[in-house]
Design an enzyme around this catalytic site. Structure first.
Site, mmCIF file in Angstrom:
data_model
loop_
_atom_site.group_PDB
_atom_site.id
_atom_site.type_symbol
_atom_site.label_atom_id
_atom_site.label_comp_id
_atom_site.label_asym_id
_atom_site.label_seq_id
_atom_site.Cartn_x
_atom_site.Cartn_y
_atom_site.Cartn_z
ATOM 1 N N LYS A 56 33.902 50.236 34.502
ATOM 2 C CA LYS A 56 33.832 48.677 34.537
ATOM 3 C C LYS A 56 33.853 48.302 35.924
ATOM 4 C CE LYS A 56 36.544 47.123 31.532
ATOM 5 N NZ LYS A 56 37.245 46.094 30.700
ATOM 6 N N GLY A 115 38.499 42.238 46.298
ATOM 7 C CA GLY A 115 39.218 42.871 47.026
ATOM 8 C C GLY A 115 37.975 43.821 47.756
ATOM 9 N N LEU A 156 35.738 39.670 35.185
ATOM 10 C CA LEU A 156 34.761 38.947 35.176
ATOM 11 C C LEU A 156 34.416 39.369 33.457
ATOM 12 C CD1 LEU A 156 32.302 39.825 38.033
ATOM 13 C CD2 LEU A 156 33.511 37.579 37.374
ATOM 14 N N LEU A 174 33.073 47.516 39.256
ATOM 15 C CA LEU A 174 31.771 47.298 40.166
ATOM 16 C C LEU A 174 31.875 47.375 41.637
ATOM 17 C CD1 LEU A 174 30.389 44.400 38.220
ATOM 18 C CD2 LEU A 174 30.067 46.848 37.771
ATOM 19 N N LEU A 186 39.817 38.444 41.615
ATOM 20 C CA LEU A 186 38.985 39.145 40.480
ATOM 21 C C LEU A 186 39.328 40.777 40.506
ATOM 22 C CD1 LEU A 186 35.677 37.346 41.488
ATOM 23 C CD2 LEU A 186 37.213 36.998 39.399
ATOM 24 N N ASN A 201 38.143 54.935 42.923
ATOM 25 C CA ASN A 201 39.213 54.622 42.159
ATOM 26 C C ASN A 201 40.770 55.550 42.512
ATOM 27 O OD1 ASN A 201 39.742 53.534 39.716
ATOM 28 N ND2 ASN A 201 39.442 55.492 38.532
ATOM 29 N N ASP A 228 37.393 53.147 47.350
ATOM 30 C CA ASP A 228 38.480 53.942 47.322
ATOM 31 C C ASP A 228 38.305 55.013 46.098
ATOM 32 O OD1 ASP A 228 38.789 52.678 45.129
ATOM 33 O OD2 ASP A 228 41.075 52.991 45.061
#
Length: 326
Positions: free
Chosen positions: A250, A212, A238, A252, A192, A218, A216
């Site tokens: 987006k 995962g 998703l 999460l 995912l 991003n 971090d």
């Protein structure tokens, strides 16, 4: 002369003995004064209160024990004298706390914790808390999934050993030191990731969906997508953009992805699952059908633009587990 000479050393020894005694005496006096000063050192107000509380607690220990014993005996007598009332209390208690009928799902949710060396200790501890939430949510869910935590080691295991020693006794969860690709068959895996061009519309009960375990902020964008391509496993995201418009990214949190899937298994509706779980700070707003179509078209145009500038499109789609994606 001989008598005088022999007497002199004796006198000298006596003086040495007196000096030793004087030194010992002064040392004893010094130590005595030191001990006395330590003993007489006044306690602070907080220390006095603490000492008084401790003394009071010790003094009342037997009294507390006696009171507990009396209450226990009194409850026993009441149950013997009023058996009907006891049954009524039991029935009321059952009505207050109805047991949920569990219908476990065959879906496997796999936490990929192989990114330990890419995170700071504070972020590893955040991941630890997110795993705790996933575990607690799964234990309460009407359709609990098979929960696996893989690549457990390093900072994460150390944090769990220090902060949550009871994790070794957790039920309905499997902890593995091995990588998820060594635990689950390759053809059953779906990663995912929000960077995947594939949109997950339905859950396949035979699959193991990988999330995962990476907190971090991003810093490693697209990492899980690249990892899934390297391993040649399926990936997807998703269907967040299909149902929800958000003011923020987006991507999460790990536990939000986990909880959304559990909510979907319960409600059978992605939109309901998203709005049940998404935090308010995300500013999520429901999309109607027209907006959803426009959003899908925009996403497709963005993907086409990316593939034009970067080369051929990836052969295999995947799912973002990095930052638990949408």
């Amino acid at each position: 002369m001989a008598d005088v000479k022999s007497a002199a050393p004796c006198k000298h020894k006596e003086q040495e003995g007196e000096n030793d005694n004087a030194d010992s005496k002064s040392e004893v006096e010094t130590n005595g004064k030191s001990e006395e000063s330590t003993e007489t050192q006044p306690l602070s107000k907080r220390q006095r209160k603490k000492l008084l509380r401790q003394q009071k607690w010790e003094e009342e220990r037997e009294l507390r024990k006696l009171k507990r014993k009396e209450k226990k005996q009194q409850r026993r007598l009441e149950r013997q004298n009023n058996p009907e009332e006891e049954r009524g209390d039991s029935e009321r208690s059952q009505r207050k706390r109805p047991r949920k009928e569990l219908n476990p799902s065959s879906i496997r949710l796999v936490m990929d914790c192989s990114f330990d060396n890419l995170m700071l200790l504070k972020d590893v501890r955040k991941l630890h808390k997110q795993i705790q939430r996933c575990y607690a949510t799964n234990r309460r869910a009407p359709h609990p999934v098979q929960f696996l935590v893989t690549s457990l080691g390093g900072q994460l295991k150390q944090s769990m050993d220090e902060k949550d020693k009871g994790w070794v006794n957790w039920k309905d969860i499997s902890f593995k030191a091995e990588h998820y690709s060594e635990v689950v068959a390759k053809e059953d895996l779906v990663y995912l990731t929000s960077d995947s061009p594939n949109v997950l519309t339905e859950l396949d009960l035979s699959k193991a969906y990988v999330i995962g375990g990476l907190v971090d902020h991003n810093h490693h964008k697209g990492l899980t997508f690249e990892k899934s391509k390297e391993l040649g496993i399926a990936h997807a995201q998703l269907p967040l953009s299909t149902f929800v418009k958000m003011n923020s990214r987006k991507v999460l949190a790990v536990n939000h992805v986990f909880e959304i899937i559990l909510s979907y298994l319960e409600k059978g509706n992605w939109q309901d699952a998203f709005f049940t779980i998404l935090p308010q700070r995300k500013g999520a707003v429901a999309l109607d059908q027209d907006e959803a179509g426009d959003q899908d078209q925009e996403d497709q145009e963005d993907q086409d633009s990316d593939s034009d500038s970067e080369g051929d499109a990836p052969e295999q789609p995947e799912i973002n587990a990095d930052k638990a994606s949408s």
